[in-house]
Design a protein around this motif. Structure first.
Motif: not given
Length: 558
Positions: A273, A276-277, A351, A353
């Motif tokens: 995850r 992906e960011q 990180c 979000g």
């Protein structure tokens, strides 16, 4: 009338002045206005004071004293307010009718255990994680501080309307657990523990329990033996920690295993995850999280070049797990040696979000030491070179330990004096508070012997409570809901403790100057006796409620 009710009354007076055209205020100022009232240090200045006129002067285009004069007239016409007077550059001093001030005693008694509770944080879901020590030994003195403070904070936040999940993160993965298993294994074989292993009588005790539960374990191949000592040792040590915290009055809603994050694939999923960011990168055969983009002093390794996952990867997965469970904020209570973790945890949040200024809070607790006969106590016979939670309970008891650990700000180093905290004297702060509660219970018992009770609510005449010490005590009782809300907002459980000390002092002074029950030839009107019994019971209620928030008992006898 409570401070909250008075604030609402002042706000209503402001709105009425606006409606009447006496004050002209921008709509946004009026919509966001909060009125603060405080108890003045000099009681000749009234029961409460507010600076709201000073704050409204500029948006209203008037001098502060002109605003104060307008509000003084309206408040002076309000039922229950004896006077509202302008003072200084624009302060308002407000004095209640005796009946309105005294009415608070009935309010408190009838509310009972609910008095002080508010909906300040209604709708907020908080994850409160504390202690979270490696399950490689008993909880040490630093963890004991968090056992008291963390549990008290959970109680305070719940009393302020928040939904709180208290959580213990079991660090049951990694090299420290391997060392713990090796120490148990060595003890079971009668060998010295490894040089970097764990020492203390508890290691031998747990090893003996493992042998009793698994009689043939020492005949297994060595790797299988270590597996048994690791699995069973962890379970036994965690059970001991769980029992010690429960005995200390500290309850956890969730015991969360770090190993479960690995076993479920949550750690790998978290790294995916974050990748992906755009925050995960590969370098020198290792996997990194680019935390420097969010203020960390260096980027952090998630997977070493040898394929070993770091604790930092577990921390990232754990935060994402908390976020997925709907918590904001996630509050971490960490020891003084974890200052370096703050930036790293906030970088993880960024990180992921989330908002590191909103979705996570990190509180750092400073060191604790204990004194006996003026000398520092450093060691525990059972646990080696640390003082444990069970030692603290054995030496000073749960009530004294919890209270002493909570009454100081976590920013401060504290010293627990065993001799003071086991002494039944007024210089022992927990005794001072509990004695005030017990004293009120004694008054009720004596009244029953005399055939006197406080009567029904309709028998209570609040206008009789006119003595200055009664006024001071009532004012302090009215502050309780605000103290709880402020303690929750600032994450400062010690504010409740210090309030209780002040309240106990006000009660002891009231008790010394205001006769409650007939004594000898000194008779009292039954109405005044009953009024003072209502006030004493209200104080008893608040002391009991406050002590309960700190996990401390309210004894009826001392």
């Amino acid at each position: 009338m409570t401070p909250a009710e008075l604030s609402a009354t002042v706000l209503s007076a402001i709105r009425a002045s606006v409606d009447a055209g006496e004050l002209v205020l921008p709509a946004d100022v009026l919509a966001s206005l909060e009125v603060t009232v405080e108890r003045p240090k000099n009681r000749e200045h009234g029961d409460y004071a507010t600076n709201v006129a000073l704050r409204l002067a500029k948006p209203a285009g008037l001098a502060p004293r002109d605003v104060a004069a307008l509000l003084a007239i309206r408040l002076g016409q309000t039922a229950g307010i004896k006077s509202a007077e302008m003072a200084g550059p624009g302060f308002l001093n407000i004095t209640f009718d005796a009946a309105v001030q005294g009415e608070l005693a009935r309010t408190v008694v009838q509310a009972g255990t609910a008095y002080g509770h508010t909906d300040t944080f209604a709708g907020t879901r908080i994850n409160l994680e504390f202690i979270s020590a490696n399950p490689t030994g008993p909880i040490h003195i630093g963890g004991v501080r968090w056992a008291a403070v963390g549990d008290s904070l959970a109680r305070i936040l719940r009393a302020s309307g928040a939904e709180v999940v208290s959580e213990y993160y079991i660090n049951d993965a990694g090299t420290q657990i391997d060392k713990f298993a090796a120490s148990l294994h060595a003890a079971a074989h009668g060998r010295p523990v490894p040089e970097d292993g764990y020492v203390g009588e508890y290691i031998g005790e747990i090893a003996a329990q493992i042998l009793q539960l698994n009689p043939g374990v020492l005949t297994l191949p060595e790797d299988e033996q270590l597996s048994v000592f690791r699995t069973t040792g962890l379970r036994l040590m965690t059970d001991q920690i769980r029992q010690s915290t429960e005995d200390f009055g500290t309850h956890f809603d969730v015991w969360f295993s770090e190993q479960s994050l690995h076993d479920s694939g949550a750690v790998a999923q978290a790294m995916d995850r974050l990748r992906e960011q755009g925050h995960v990168f590969d370098q020198d055969g290792a996997v990194w999280l680019r935390t420097t983009d969010f203020g960390d002093d260096r980027d952090r390794v998630l997977v070493r070049s040898n394929g070993e996952t770091t604790y930092f990867a577990s921390d990232a997965a754990y935060f994402l797990n908390k976020r997925d469970r709907g918590f904001s904020p996630a509050i971490y209570l960490l020891g003084a040696d974890h200052h370096g973790y703050v930036g790293r945890l906030k970088a993880i949040v960024a990180c992921a979000g989330s908002d590191p200024n909103k979705d996570i809070e990190v509180l750092i607790g400073q060191f604790v030491k204990m004194l006996k006969d003026g000398e520092e106590v450093r060691m525990s016979k059972r646990a080696g070179n640390i003082i444990t939670i069970d030692d603290v309970v054995d030496w000073i008891g749960v009530d004294a330990a919890r209270y002493a650990l909570v009454r100081q700000s976590t920013d401060s180093n504290i010293t627990l004096d065993i001799d003071l905290l086991t002494k039944q004297a007024t210089d022992n702060p927990v005794y001072y508070i509990q004695y005030a509660h017990a004293r009120m219970c004694s008054v009720k018992a004596k009244a029953a012997q005399l055939g006197i009770d406080k009567g029904a609510p309709e028998d209570f005449d609040p206008s009789l409570l006119t003595h200055v010490k009664e006024n001071e005590l009532l004012g302090k009782l009215g502050e309780f809901p605000r103290v709880i809300a402020k303690a929750g907002e600032l994450r400062e459980a010690h504010q409740v403790a210090r309030y209780l000390e002040d309240l106990a002092g006000d009660f002891h002074r009231f008790y010394a100057e205001c006769q409650i029950l007939p004594k000898g030839d000194l008779e009292l009107p039954i109405g005044l006796t009953r009024a003072r019994m209502w006030l004493a019971e209200a104080t008893q209620t608040v002391l009991a409620n406050g002590l309960s928030l700190l996990g401390v008992s309210a004894p009826e006898r001392m």
